[in-house]
Design an enzyme around this catalytic site. Structure first.
Site, PDB file in Angstrom:
ATOM      1  N   MET A  39       0.849  -0.707   0.173  1.00 27.58           N
ATOM      2  CA  MET A  39      -0.111   0.206  -0.110  1.00 27.58           C
ATOM      3  C   MET A  39       0.821   1.438   0.011  1.00 27.58           C
ATOM      4  O   MET A  39       2.434   1.525   0.730  1.00 27.58           O
ATOM      5  CB  MET A  39      -1.017   0.112   1.192  1.00 27.58           C
ATOM      6  CG  MET A  39      -1.618   1.343   1.218  1.00 27.58           C
ATOM      7  SD  MET A  39      -3.147   1.424   2.697  1.00 27.58           S
ATOM      8  CE  MET A  39      -2.052   0.967   4.498  1.00 27.58           C
ATOM      9  N   SER A 113       4.314  -6.646   1.969  1.00 27.73           N
ATOM     10  CA  SER A 113       2.580  -5.835   3.204  1.00 27.73           C
ATOM     11  C   SER A 113       1.493  -6.530   1.895  1.00 27.73           C
ATOM     12  O   SER A 113       1.580  -7.804   2.103  1.00 27.73           O
ATOM     13  CB  SER A 113       2.376  -4.842   3.005  1.00 27.73           C
ATOM     14  OG  SER A 113       2.501  -4.046   3.409  1.00 27.73           O
ATOM     15  N   GLN A 114       0.277  -5.915   1.884  1.00 30.40           N
ATOM     16  CA  GLN A 114      -0.796  -6.476   1.258  1.00 30.40           C
ATOM     17  C   GLN A 114      -0.599  -7.204   0.074  1.00 30.40           C
ATOM     18  O   GLN A 114      -1.151  -7.993  -0.153  1.00 30.40           O
ATOM     19  CB  GLN A 114      -1.866  -5.618   1.121  1.00 30.40           C
ATOM     20  CG  GLN A 114      -1.416  -4.221   0.237  1.00 30.40           C
ATOM     21  CD  GLN A 114      -2.226  -2.957   0.362  1.00 30.40           C
ATOM     22  OE1 GLN A 114      -3.458  -3.118   0.892  1.00 30.40           O
ATOM     23  NE2 GLN A 114      -2.409  -2.532  -1.006  1.00 30.40           N
ATOM     24  N   ASP A 231       6.880  -4.042  14.149  1.00 29.98           N
ATOM     25  CA  ASP A 231       6.420  -3.013  13.275  1.00 29.98           C
ATOM     26  C   ASP A 231       5.068  -2.335  13.724  1.00 29.98           C
ATOM     27  O   ASP A 231       4.350  -2.614  14.734  1.00 29.98           O
ATOM     28  CB  ASP A 231       6.009  -4.595  12.397  1.00 29.98           C
ATOM     29  CG  ASP A 231       4.689  -3.986  10.693  1.00 29.98           C
ATOM     30  OD1 ASP A 231       4.361  -3.162  10.592  1.00 29.98           O
ATOM     31  OD2 ASP A 231       5.438  -4.875  10.439  1.00 29.98           O
ATOM     32  N   HIS A 287       7.957  -1.729   9.995  1.00 27.64           N
ATOM     33  CA  HIS A 287       7.265  -3.096   8.578  1.00 27.64           C
ATOM     34  C   HIS A 287       8.429  -2.471   7.447  1.00 27.64           C
ATOM     35  O   HIS A 287       8.539  -1.403   6.995  1.00 27.64           O
ATOM     36  CB  HIS A 287       6.398  -2.019   8.724  1.00 27.64           C
ATOM     37  CG  HIS A 287       5.332  -2.478   7.318  1.00 27.64           C
ATOM     38  ND1 HIS A 287       4.480  -3.868   7.743  1.00 27.64           N
ATOM     39  CD2 HIS A 287       4.896  -2.669   6.177  1.00 27.64           C
ATOM     40  CE1 HIS A 287       3.918  -4.196   6.767  1.00 27.64           C
ATOM     41  NE2 HIS A 287       4.370  -3.571   5.983  1.00 27.64           N
TER      42      HIS A 287
END
Length: 304
Positions: A39, A113-114, A231, A287
């Site tokens: 994202m 991530s996503q 994170d 992250h």
């Protein structure tokens, strides 16, 4: 000191570009690699995905690396990470992969991530061409219940997203037009989640058991999951290893192995675990923060 997500990408890129011994492989025997960004990022950002693509190409001579662009431009690609229906994104990618002759014999996939959970949907829904290894780098496999530091640090967009998620994540309008709502997993409203989540509840077999999803995922050689121990973006962090909050409250968490998804083996993860196909890795950073040395030692072996 708190750093922004944009600064995080810069730090990661700098670390990745530091000299490393690397590990070369004969260019006649390489498996293609497909990348899907997270994202607020894009396929070709030179400070993130661009540097990762370059690094892999340096360490694995002759490898074909496809960094996915969702849309017709980098701007569209970035915007689609917030606003394009995830099921449409997955279908778009499946079609692109099927038409790429360089992938016909199979490929490895790495999602950030996503992008990690979206590529799992590709593995479950689109077995041709075959995905060999799936590497989820900080992917929210059980979704999220919180958006503490929306990547990109575009405050007006992130604030708007938070308001929409808090006011009605499972309304048809929000589910249709907000990517993060499609993997919003509210443990306090489990019935609403299972009924109205248009993406995550489907790929996690929360409503009906799709044997094809299970069969396709189990065909992976390895499913590698990376959790970032510090994170501050993903909540809860355990989702990066397929864990989550226990249903009915928002304090206690459970591991994948303690979850109904595993004990009922709705996705075949228990069988994969017993067969040594699940790999749980960790990085002691925020992250998507890691060094090139860590990447080379921990992830590069799964690209061969």
């Amino acid at each position: 000191m708190t750093i922004s997500a944009t600064q995080m990408l810069v730090v990661t890129a700098v670390l990745l570009l530091l000299p490393s011994p690397g590990s070369a492989k004969d260019s006649n025997d390489t498996v293609p690699l497909v990348l899907w960004h997270g994202m607020g990022d894009s396929c070709c950002n030179p400070l993130s995905m661009g540097s990762i693509k370059k690094m892999v190409e340096e360490d694995v001579p002759g490898i074909y690396v496809l960094s996915l662009m969702i849309g017709q431009s980098i701007i569209q690609d970035t915007e689609n990470g917030f606003f394009k229906d995830v099921n449409e994104q997955v279908a778009f990618v499946c079609n692109q992969l099927a038409q790429d002759p360089k992938l016909k014999d199979g490929y490895n996939a790495m999602g950030f991530s996503q992008g990690g959970q979206f590529l799992r949907a590709v593995a479950q829904r689109c077995p041709s061409p075959p995905m060999k290894n799936l590497i989820s780098v900080g992917g929210q496999q059980q979704g999220v219940y919180g958006l503490p530091r929306c990547p990109g640090e575009t405050s007006h967009i992130c604030d708007w997203i938070r308001k929409k998620l808090n006011s009605g994540a499972y309304t048809d309008m929000v589910q249709k037009h907000l990517v993060q709502a499609q993997y919003w997993h509210d443990p306090l409203n489990d019935d609403l989640y299972k009924k109205h989540s248009v993406f995550l509840a489907d790929i996690n077999q929360e409503r009906v058991l799709n044997e094809t999803y299970k069969k396709n995922l189990m065909a992976l050689e390895k499913f590698v999951m990376v959790k970032f121990l510090q994170d501050t973006v993903v909540d809860p962090r355990g989702t990066e290893w397929f864990g989550f909050l226990k249903t009915g409250q928002a304090v206690e968490t459970e591991t994948l192995q303690e979850s109904a998804l595993y004990t009922e083996d709705r996705l075949g993860l228990a069988q994969m675990d017993k067969a040594g196909k699940l790999v749980f890795l960790e990085s002691d950073g925020d992250h998507l923060q890691f060094t090139r040395e860590w990447f080379t030692a921990k992830l590069l072996p799964y690209l061969h």
